[in-house]
Design a protein around this motif. Sequence first.
Motif, short mmCIF file in Angstrom:
data_model
loop_
_atom_site.label_atom_id
_atom_site.label_comp_id
_atom_site.label_asym_id
_atom_site.label_seq_id
_atom_site.Cartn_x
_atom_site.Cartn_y
_atom_site.Cartn_z
N LEU A 41 59.49 114.79 1.88
CA LEU A 41 58.15 115.22 2.26
C LEU A 41 57.13 114.91 1.17
CD1 LEU A 41 56.54 116.67 4.46
CD2 LEU A 41 57.18 118.85 3.42
N GLY A 42 57.55 114.98 -0.10
CA GLY A 42 56.64 114.65 -1.19
C GLY A 42 56.20 113.19 -1.15
N HIS A 43 57.12 112.29 -0.80
CA HIS A 43 56.77 110.88 -0.67
C HIS A 43 55.78 110.69 0.47
CE1 HIS A 43 60.91 109.86 -2.63
NE2 HIS A 43 59.97 110.10 -3.54
N ALA A 44 55.97 111.45 1.56
CA ALA A 44 55.06 111.35 2.70
C ALA A 44 53.65 111.78 2.28
CB ALA A 44 55.55 112.22 3.85
N HIS A 273 45.15 110.68 -8.10
CA HIS A 273 46.52 111.20 -8.04
C HIS A 273 46.59 112.38 -7.07
CE1 HIS A 273 46.54 109.11 -11.96
NE2 HIS A 273 47.81 108.86 -11.65
N ASN A 274 47.59 112.34 -6.21
CA ASN A 274 47.82 113.48 -5.31
C ASN A 274 48.77 114.47 -5.96
OD1 ASN A 274 49.88 111.19 -4.42
ND2 ASN A 274 50.83 113.14 -3.88
N ASN A 275 48.59 115.73 -5.62
CA ASN A 275 49.43 116.79 -6.16
C ASN A 275 50.76 116.86 -5.40
OD1 ASN A 275 50.21 119.09 -7.69
ND2 ASN A 275 48.08 119.74 -7.80
N MET A 276 51.61 117.76 -5.83
CA MET A 276 52.98 117.82 -5.31
C MET A 276 53.11 118.79 -4.14
SD MET A 276 54.71 120.10 -8.34
CE MET A 276 53.93 119.14 -9.63
N ILE A 277 54.20 118.65 -3.42
CA ILE A 277 54.61 119.64 -2.43
C ILE A 277 55.65 120.55 -3.08
CG2 ILE A 277 55.89 119.98 -0.29
CD1 ILE A 277 54.45 117.67 0.91
N THR A 278 55.48 121.85 -2.88
CA THR A 278 56.39 122.82 -3.50
C THR A 278 57.16 123.58 -2.41
OG1 THR A 278 54.62 124.47 -3.57
CG2 THR A 278 54.92 123.10 -5.52
N ILE A 279 58.26 124.15 -2.82
CA ILE A 279 59.05 125.06 -1.97
C ILE A 279 59.23 126.34 -2.76
CG2 ILE A 279 61.24 125.46 -0.80
CD1 ILE A 279 61.52 122.55 -0.31
N GLY A 280 58.61 127.40 -2.31
CA GLY A 280 58.67 128.65 -3.06
C GLY A 280 58.07 128.52 -4.44
N GLY A 281 57.06 127.68 -4.57
CA GLY A 281 56.38 127.50 -5.85
C GLY A 281 57.04 126.50 -6.77
N GLN A 282 58.19 125.93 -6.38
CA GLN A 282 58.90 124.96 -7.20
C GLN A 282 58.72 123.56 -6.62
OE1 GLN A 282 63.25 125.12 -7.27
NE2 GLN A 282 63.24 124.79 -9.48
N LYS A 283 58.52 122.57 -7.49
CA LYS A 283 58.32 121.19 -7.04
C LYS A 283 59.49 120.73 -6.18
CE LYS A 283 58.16 116.44 -8.80
NZ LYS A 283 58.24 115.57 -9.99
N MET A 284 59.15 120.04 -5.07
CA MET A 284 60.18 119.42 -4.25
C MET A 284 60.59 118.11 -4.88
SD MET A 284 60.07 118.15 -0.25
CE MET A 284 59.96 119.79 0.44
N ALA A 285 61.86 117.96 -5.24
CA ALA A 285 62.31 116.75 -5.92
C ALA A 285 63.80 116.56 -5.70
CB ALA A 285 62.00 116.82 -7.41
N LYS A 286 64.20 115.29 -5.66
CA LYS A 286 65.63 114.99 -5.52
C LYS A 286 66.41 115.53 -6.71
CE LYS A 286 65.18 110.88 -2.63
NZ LYS A 286 65.48 109.47 -2.47
N SER A 287 65.81 115.43 -7.90
CA SER A 287 66.52 115.88 -9.10
C SER A 287 66.79 117.38 -9.07
CB SER A 287 65.69 115.52 -10.35
OG SER A 287 64.41 116.13 -10.28
N LEU A 288 65.98 118.15 -8.33
CA LEU A 288 66.16 119.59 -8.25
C LEU A 288 67.02 120.00 -7.05
CD1 LEU A 288 62.51 120.73 -9.11
CD2 LEU A 288 64.49 120.66 -10.63
N GLY A 289 67.31 119.02 -6.17
CA GLY A 289 68.17 119.29 -5.04
C GLY A 289 67.55 120.16 -3.96
N ASN A 290 66.22 120.30 -3.96
CA ASN A 290 65.55 121.17 -2.98
C ASN A 290 64.68 120.38 -2.01
OD1 ASN A 290 63.47 120.37 -4.63
ND2 ASN A 290 62.64 122.41 -4.96
N PHE A 291 65.00 119.10 -1.88
CA PHE A 291 64.14 118.26 -1.05
C PHE A 291 64.65 118.19 0.39
CE2 PHE A 291 66.71 114.40 -0.48
CZ PHE A 291 67.69 114.61 -1.44
#
Length: 489
Positions: A41-44, A273-291
């Motif tokens: 979703l962040g890439h989108a 620059h566009n800002n990030m999408i978060t989940i529960g206030g945490q960045k959505m990222a592959k490295s965090l496993g919450n994407f």
Amino acid sequence: MESKLTLYNTLHRCKEVFEPIAPPFVGMYVCGPTVYGDGHLGHARSAITFDLLFRTLLHRGYKVRYVRNITDVGHLENDADEGEDKVAKKARLEQLEPMEVAQYYTNRYHDAMRKLNVLPPSIEPQASGHIIEQIEVVQRILDHGYAYERNGSVYFDVQAYNEKYRYGILSGRVLKEMQAGSRQLEGQCDKGNFCDFALWKKASPEHIMRWPSPWSVGFPGWHVECSAMSMKYLGEKFDIHGGGMDLIFPHHEAEIAQNTACCGSQSANYWVHNNMITIGGQKMAKSLGNFITLEQLFTGDHPMLNQAYSPMTVRFFILQAHYRSTLDFSNEALQAAEKGLERLMKAVRVLEKISPSAQSSVSVGDFDRKWREAMLDDLNSPIAISVLFDGVRLINQLYDGSQSLTEEDLNRLKTSVHELVFDVLGLQDEQSDGNPDRLAGLINMILQVRMQAKANKDWATSDKIRDELARLGVVVKDRKEGCDWELEE
């Protein structure tokens, strides 16, 4: 008089009136995907942000050369100068050629962009197809004294660069503070300074993506690809460089240093620059496993999803937040976007059924002016959407007879709504219960392609689309701003 477009320039940390270097031509470079896994979703969000900017510029009448790169080589694990290439690692694990991996994920990315109605860029260069250009940039930086070669690898000399220019101008970082906070270099590292970064890396025997160069058989560093490809297709000076805010450091900071060391000045006038999408206030990222991947969003196949969400629901959800603000994911927010989109598209369909009156009881000028001003104010899509729902309320009043418009004013409202909904916001009517609505969505998508052709002065393509539609019974009527269409009786 219509306001000028203002953009928030990350480099200067303020909004500035956008003035192209060579109007009406605009050169825009955006960092595209690194193709080694499914987009999320962040890439989108990044793709839709710059699609919105692209569409706004086209709508303003600019001829835009939009370059969006594909990173298929040189991006190492953890964005470092040591380790395994991400695409090569995927190829090794799946026992494929690296270019098979790159092509597979590029195809998937393109499919997702089509579903999200993201217009294709003017040029989409691949890093692996521009090795010669990257070698040339590295050589120029070496010739100007801002890089050094050690054991077949070439590194950018940040300290030497910082003595004449400022390293950290985009991110606001200070070199001395970065050096003070860095760890000591290990003996086996070829870097002279921890803050230096690779321009060219000598390939180890097991490294499968490798090319000959004046220094070694190796591969380019991650950052140099964008410097080389932006200069090739847009020149040493161009208008806009964009990407996600996670790229500000080190990627875009390194780009500015490379371009300045190579050409004497940094290339882009505006950094967006566009800002990030978060989940529960945490960045959505592959490295965090919450994407959540886009495919999972479209199918609903993810533990965090209560249902599947259509591509236009996802697009509308993203557009409801300003691109520079964080956007927090939740099922409730996506469901609200889904309902809002349904209400909007119903009003768009109802608008076509309204008949004109002898007199207008309300002015449509404020609606038209307000959404245009919002979009010209740093792409303020949330305000434009708020104005749009004021328009929805007006449409419903016109339909129930409590308000009225003359034919001229009604046509003006239709044109304004269609321009905002379809041309600028890039939404589509996804209703599937009936051929007329599916046909309308298809025709509007085709006319968006024609709009881009006209903006690029590709009259042959523009005329061909109009003539082919006419042959199929769709009459296209060009207007001063945009166009209308109707089916022949």
